[in-house]
Design a protein around this motif. Structure first.
Motif, PDB file in Angstrom:
ATOM      1  N   ILE A  91     -19.865 -27.828 -16.093  1.00  0.00           N
ATOM      2  CA  ILE A  91     -19.751 -26.475 -16.647  1.00  0.00           C
ATOM      3  C   ILE A  91     -20.736 -26.310 -17.806  1.00  0.00           C
ATOM      4  CG2 ILE A  91     -18.209 -24.867 -17.846  1.00  0.00           C
ATOM      5  CD1 ILE A  91     -15.884 -26.113 -16.248  1.00  0.00           C
ATOM      6  N   GLU A  92     -20.830 -27.319 -18.680  1.00  0.00           N
ATOM      7  CA  GLU A  92     -21.759 -27.282 -19.809  1.00  0.00           C
ATOM      8  C   GLU A  92     -23.198 -27.144 -19.322  1.00  0.00           C
ATOM      9  OE1 GLU A  92     -21.370 -27.033 -22.899  1.00  0.00           O
ATOM     10  OE2 GLU A  92     -19.386 -27.766 -23.447  1.00  0.00           O
ATOM     11  N   GLU A  93     -23.514 -27.812 -18.205  1.00  0.00           N
ATOM     12  CA  GLU A  93     -24.891 -27.848 -17.701  1.00  0.00           C
ATOM     13  C   GLU A  93     -25.284 -26.579 -16.947  1.00  0.00           C
ATOM     14  OE1 GLU A  93     -25.002 -31.266 -15.233  1.00  0.00           O
ATOM     15  OE2 GLU A  93     -25.081 -32.712 -16.883  1.00  0.00           O
ATOM     16  N   SER A  94     -24.321 -25.968 -16.185  1.00  0.00           N
ATOM     17  CA  SER A  94     -24.748 -24.932 -15.233  1.00  0.00           C
ATOM     18  C   SER A  94     -23.995 -23.610 -15.306  1.00  0.00           C
ATOM     19  CB  SER A  94     -24.628 -25.484 -13.802  1.00  0.00           C
ATOM     20  OG  SER A  94     -23.270 -25.786 -13.500  1.00  0.00           O
ATOM     21  N   PHE A  95     -22.978 -23.499 -16.142  1.00  0.00           N
ATOM     22  CA  PHE A  95     -22.187 -22.264 -16.173  1.00  0.00           C
ATOM     23  C   PHE A  95     -23.069 -21.051 -16.491  1.00  0.00           C
ATOM     24  CE2 PHE A  95     -19.704 -18.977 -18.286  1.00  0.00           C
ATOM     25  CZ  PHE A  95     -18.616 -18.838 -17.437  1.00  0.00           C
ATOM     26  N   ASP A  96     -22.911 -19.998 -15.684  1.00  0.00           N
ATOM     27  CA  ASP A  96     -23.695 -18.778 -15.888  1.00  0.00           C
ATOM     28  C   ASP A  96     -23.052 -17.647 -15.097  1.00  0.00           C
ATOM     29  OD1 ASP A  96     -25.623 -17.086 -16.803  1.00  0.00           O
ATOM     30  OD2 ASP A  96     -27.325 -18.282 -16.093  1.00  0.00           O
ATOM     31  N   PHE A  97     -23.642 -16.449 -15.170  1.00  0.00           N
ATOM     32  CA  PHE A  97     -23.166 -15.275 -14.420  1.00  0.00           C
ATOM     33  C   PHE A  97     -24.238 -14.811 -13.445  1.00  0.00           C
ATOM     34  CE2 PHE A  97     -20.311 -15.343 -17.945  1.00  0.00           C
ATOM     35  CZ  PHE A  97     -19.138 -14.746 -17.497  1.00  0.00           C
ATOM     36  N   MET A  98     -23.775 -14.183 -12.353  1.00  0.00           N
ATOM     37  CA  MET A  98     -24.717 -13.661 -11.361  1.00  0.00           C
ATOM     38  C   MET A  98     -24.183 -12.340 -10.810  1.00  0.00           C
ATOM     39  SD  MET A  98     -23.876 -16.072  -8.023  1.00  0.00           S
ATOM     40  CE  MET A  98     -24.931 -15.114  -6.958  1.00  0.00           C
ATOM     41  N   ASP A  99     -25.088 -11.475 -10.363  1.00  0.00           N
ATOM     42  CA  ASP A  99     -24.696 -10.241  -9.691  1.00  0.00           C
ATOM     43  C   ASP A  99     -24.398 -10.540  -8.230  1.00  0.00           C
ATOM     44  OD1 ASP A  99     -24.894  -8.669 -11.932  1.00  0.00           O
ATOM     45  OD2 ASP A  99     -26.979  -8.102 -11.561  1.00  0.00           O
ATOM     46  N   LEU A 100     -23.317  -9.961  -7.747  1.00  0.00           N
ATOM     47  CA  LEU A 100     -22.869 -10.236  -6.380  1.00  0.00           C
ATOM     48  C   LEU A 100     -22.558  -8.920  -5.682  1.00  0.00           C
ATOM     49  CD1 LEU A 100     -22.035 -12.663  -4.492  1.00  0.00           C
ATOM     50  CD2 LEU A 100     -19.713 -12.311  -5.322  1.00  0.00           C
ATOM     51  N   GLY A 101     -23.120  -8.727  -4.509  1.00  0.00           N
ATOM     52  CA  GLY A 101     -22.872  -7.512  -3.738  1.00  0.00           C
ATOM     53  C   GLY A 101     -21.538  -7.573  -3.005  1.00  0.00           C
ATOM     54  N   VAL A 102     -20.740  -6.518  -3.162  1.00  0.00           N
ATOM     55  CA  VAL A 102     -19.446  -6.424  -2.496  1.00  0.00           C
ATOM     56  C   VAL A 102     -19.488  -5.263  -1.510  1.00  0.00           C
ATOM     57  CG1 VAL A 102     -16.988  -5.935  -2.838  1.00  0.00           C
ATOM     58  CG2 VAL A 102     -18.198  -7.425  -4.438  1.00  0.00           C
ATOM     59  N   LYS A 103     -18.919  -5.487  -0.313  1.00  0.00           N
ATOM     60  CA  LYS A 103     -18.905  -4.465   0.728  1.00  0.00           C
ATOM     61  C   LYS A 103     -17.465  -4.147   1.147  1.00  0.00           C
ATOM     62  CE  LYS A 103     -23.364  -5.982   2.665  1.00  0.00           C
ATOM     63  NZ  LYS A 103     -24.057  -6.451   3.882  1.00  0.00           N
ATOM     64  N   TYR A 104     -17.336  -3.209   2.051  1.00  0.00           N
ATOM     65  CA  TYR A 104     -16.032  -2.821   2.607  1.00  0.00           C
ATOM     66  C   TYR A 104     -15.261  -4.035   3.108  1.00  0.00           C
ATOM     67  CZ  TYR A 104     -12.912  -0.956   6.278  1.00  0.00           C
ATOM     68  OH  TYR A 104     -11.845  -0.677   7.094  1.00  0.00           O
TER      69      TYR A 104
END
Length: 436
Positions: A91-104
């Motif tokens: 978690i210390e090394e790689s934790f981050d946020f990303m945008d994710l597309g959501v569909k029906y």
């Protein structure tokens, strides 16, 4: 996670799947493959329909995977470490946020229907807004109230989209016919096919759902009855339907006599008994298409008398069947209690050797009650039809709630049970008034 619902679809009677597209920002962490199974993720994972929360890294890595986390639960790196201390290093090394597309496809049935239906539906009391349905084979069955009917086709389409095994969606139009226990239905979406196959109690059932009665919500009750049956029990079902009680009973090696007034039910019950008949046992089944009282008078009572006599006359059979019983099932809750009125006339009739009968008779009679004290209500009504029955012979059990303040109950009546005291013996209780 809780997805934001699109506003543009509110109150629409057609389904616009494109309106459900959105972008969400979710946390993630990259971890070694071996940590995926060993780590305790608890409630931290992102959970959406048709959405994988463990993904390949880009470029593809043979050693690590990307795990998507729930933004409602994990807001900061510290939240992730606190919930999953065993992978704190990663978690210390790689934790981050990303945008994710959501569909029906990533919305649940309940979320889509909630987005479509007007918010004021149900303000005058609870109604089925589309999340309550029964699954019978390939059919999803609704019982929609009038306020929801303008949206019935869009609700049906959502269910058809979301449940891969559902091929037909239907809505109940009227109350159950009290004679043949079926109801009119409307096909809202999918195939025009109401002949279903389903499994219950290790048996396979086939029937035309538009012409017979089948309630999957009673599966637990049916299984409960099946569990108390034993090989060589004698089972009579007065309102047998397509056989949910008697088919598993036959598979257990019970001797089965099954009846229903609906000829369509008799047709499918016969098919189901034949299909599931156990090769292990040679027990026979007997199917009838009679009124319940006629079945009791002409089939059940004479067969009980002859069966008890067979046991009395055969010492070996008497020994083999000493732990068995006779079971009479009466599952027609609206009016089943009224059919008990034929029992006193039989029990008061002279019958040779009745006091020596070996097998007890257990009657399971189903009914509805809206009373505060359901036990008292059922006993009182039952005794109007079997006035000489004693309280010790009756027990009442809750089955399920079918509506607010309306319970389905099972009244069990025990006759000719040697375990009762002599003063409770039915052969003494059911004497004519003049002889007492």
């Amino acid at each position: 996670m809780h997805l934001k619902l699109p506003v543009a679809v509110k109150g629409k009677t057609t389904l616009d799947r494109e309106q459900f597209q959105q972008t969400i920002n979710v946390p993630y962490v990259n971890v070694p493959v071996e940590c995926i199974q060993t780590s305790k993720w608890k409630n931290a994972l992102l959970t959406l329909p048709s959405m994988k929360n463990v993904r390949d890294l880009q470029p593809v890595s043979k050693t690590h995977k990307q795990v998507l986390l729930d933004p409602d639960v994990i807001v900061t790196k510290e939240d992730a470490i606190k919930m999953m201390p065993s992978i704190a290093k990663y978690i210390e090394e790689s934790f981050d946020f990303m945008d994710l597309g959501v569909k029906y496809e990533n919305y649940s049935i309940e979320q889509v229907i909630k987005a479509i239906l007007p918010d004021d539906l149900g303000k005058d009391g609870p109604i089925n807004t589309g999340s309550g349905y029964s699954l019978i084979g390939h059919i999803a069955h609704f019982n929609l109230k009038d306020a929801v009917l303008p949206y019935k086709h869009v609700i049906a389409q959502v269910v058809l989209d979301k449940l891969v095994n559902v091929k037909t969606v239907v809505n109940k139009l009227h109350e159950i016919d009290s004679v043949h226990r079926n109801f009119d239905l409307e096909i809202l979406a999918g195939e025009q096919n109401t002949i279903v196959k389903c499994r219950e109690s290790k048996a396979t059932f086939q029937f035309d759902f538009s012409k017979v009665y089948w309630n999957p919500r009673l599966s637990t009750e049916r299984e409960r009855i099946v569990k108390i049956l034993h090989h060589n029990d004698l089972v009579f079902d007065v309102f047998a339907g397509v056989g949910p009680f008697v088919v598993p009973a036959l598979m257990l090696g019970c001797n089965v006599y099954a009846n229903d007034l609906n000829p369509e039910s008799v047709k499918w019950m016969t098919i189901n008994l034949k299909t599931n008949q156990s090769k292990k046992f040679s027990n026979q089944y007997h199917v009838f298409n009679l009124d319940g009282r006629e079945f009791l008078r002409t089939i059940v009572f004479p067969r009980i008398e002859s069966y008890q006599k067979e046991i009395l006359d055969d010492k070996e059979k008497r020994w083999c069947l000493s732990d068995n019983k006779i079971v009479i099932l009466m599952n027609l809750p609206d009016i089943a209690l009224t059919f008990l009125d034929v029992f006193p006339e039989w029990l008061e009739k002279d019958c040779e050797d009745r006091q020596q009968w070996i097998l007890p008779i257990h009657i399971h009679c189903y009914t509805f009650s809206k009373a505060e004290n359901t036990d008292e209500d059922i006993r009182s009504r039952l005794k109007t039809f079997m006035p000489n029955i004693s309280d010790q012979q009756i027990s009442c059990r809750f089955v399920r709630q079918v509506a607010p303040k309306k319970d389905m109950m099972c009244a069990k009546i025990v006759l000719f049970d040697k375990k009762h005291n002599d003063e409770d013996h039915p052969s003494k209780r059911f004497k004519n008034d003049s002889s007492e």
